[in-house]
Enzyme design. Sequence first.
Site, PDB file in Angstrom:
ATOM      1  N   HIS A   4       0.686  -0.814  -0.330  1.00 60.11           N
ATOM      2  CA  HIS A   4      -0.057  -0.573  -0.022  1.00 60.11           C
ATOM      3  C   HIS A   4       1.018   1.303  -0.130  1.00 60.11           C
ATOM      4  CE1 HIS A   4      -2.609  -3.083   1.323  1.00 60.11           C
ATOM      5  NE2 HIS A   4      -3.642  -2.955   1.147  1.00 60.11           N
ATOM      6  N   GLY A  20      -6.096  12.001   8.597  1.00 59.82           N
ATOM      7  CA  GLY A  20      -6.414  10.395   8.041  1.00 59.82           C
ATOM      8  C   GLY A  20      -6.558  10.583   6.862  1.00 59.82           C
ATOM      9  N   ARG A  87      -0.299  11.236  15.416  1.00 63.39           N
ATOM     10  CA  ARG A  87      -1.698  11.098  14.399  1.00 63.39           C
ATOM     11  C   ARG A  87      -1.944  12.145  14.338  1.00 63.39           C
ATOM     12  NH1 ARG A  87      -6.721  10.777  12.775  1.00 63.39           N
ATOM     13  NH2 ARG A  87      -8.379  11.366  14.290  1.00 63.39           N
ATOM     14  N   ILE A  88      -2.469  13.581  13.367  1.00 65.84           N
ATOM     15  CA  ILE A  88      -2.602  14.992  13.227  1.00 65.84           C
ATOM     16  C   ILE A  88      -4.314  14.104  12.809  1.00 65.84           C
ATOM     17  CG2 ILE A  88      -0.704  16.205  13.842  1.00 65.84           C
ATOM     18  CD1 ILE A  88      -0.476  16.285  10.322  1.00 65.84           C
ATOM     19  N   MET A 180     -11.568   7.955  15.372  1.00 66.12           N
ATOM     20  CA  MET A 180     -11.685   6.934  14.704  1.00 66.12           C
ATOM     21  C   MET A 180     -10.410   5.892  14.486  1.00 66.12           C
ATOM     22  SD  MET A 180     -14.870   6.942  12.083  1.00 66.12           S
ATOM     23  CE  MET A 180     -15.315   5.791  11.747  1.00 66.12           C
ATOM     24  N   GLU A 181      -9.003   5.660  14.916  1.00 65.30           N
ATOM     25  CA  GLU A 181      -7.364   5.672  15.045  1.00 65.30           C
ATOM     26  C   GLU A 181      -6.523   5.900  15.711  1.00 65.30           C
ATOM     27  OE1 GLU A 181      -9.100   8.572  13.377  1.00 65.30           O
ATOM     28  OE2 GLU A 181      -9.340   7.450  11.120  1.00 65.30           O
ATOM     29  N   ASP A 204     -16.003  19.065  15.994  1.00 66.25           N
ATOM     30  CA  ASP A 204     -17.199  18.943  16.662  1.00 66.25           C
ATOM     31  C   ASP A 204     -17.716  18.770  18.035  1.00 66.25           C
ATOM     32  OD1 ASP A 204     -16.387  16.216  14.434  1.00 66.25           O
ATOM     33  OD2 ASP A 204     -17.812  16.024  16.141  1.00 66.25           O
ATOM     34  N   ARG A 217     -10.704  25.592   9.492  1.00 61.86           N
ATOM     35  CA  ARG A 217     -10.216  23.845  10.008  1.00 61.86           C
ATOM     36  C   ARG A 217      -8.257  24.591   9.522  1.00 61.86           C
ATOM     37  NH1 ARG A 217     -13.422  19.019   9.397  1.00 61.86           N
ATOM     38  NH2 ARG A 217     -16.353  20.622   9.797  1.00 61.86           N
TER      39      ARG A 217
END
Length: 234
Positions: A4, A20, A87-88, A180-181, A204, A217
Amino acid sequence: MTIHIGAKHGQIAETVLMPGDPYRAKWAAENFLDGAELVNQIRGMLGFTGMWKGNRVTIQGSGMGMPSLSIYVNELIRDHNAQTLIRIGSCGAMQAHVSIRDIIIAMTASTITSPSSGILREVNFAPCADWGLLSAAVKSAAGKGSKTHVGGIYSSDVFYAERPDLDEQMVRHGILGVEMEAAELYTLAARHRRRALAVLTVSDHLQTGEALPSEDREKTFGDMVEIALEAAFA
Ligand code: HPA
């Protein structure tokens, strides 16, 4: 090159930031890295390697959810020698004192299940951040405009949740936000003895229903990228 990730051997840096969204990877590489080079575009999951203040960094999209992140993190760690993975991303706030645009630095990430549940079986493993990265990120965040919270988050398998009772228990137990990660990232880092952290922007609010307007954002996302980079090389 792995299944991948199309990068050639040596094209991935030891430090990897993981949004993500692959387009956020592109945006962050264009705005924060010097000489960024596209190193992956398999399935459109863009990855870039460049320099930040003399340090080599890869910014690689993870996709949404733990199964997707798990594929990229496994290949980054096992085949591309990634040592520090941050992770960001965005999250939904679960506490009244956490507001839209605030930053959450995830000390732990609770789950019901993750791709690692099949390995851990009856163990309720506690996925936690690397302490050195966490403490460096907290120091870095103190110098930014955004309000920062440090504590536990919840890594869910669903965005469109239908278990209000579950959210209620998370809120009751002080969980700051939902994404979610992170839990799978922390679990893989623990298994392979790598450093991991999740720095999240609140996009949110589950209690008020508010959502961050899309034009806002970018700025908040920028603070998060800087915190991640400063923590990685502290
Ligand atoms: N739920 C799950 N993941 C998320 C959310 C949410 O409300 N917001 C951003 N990522």
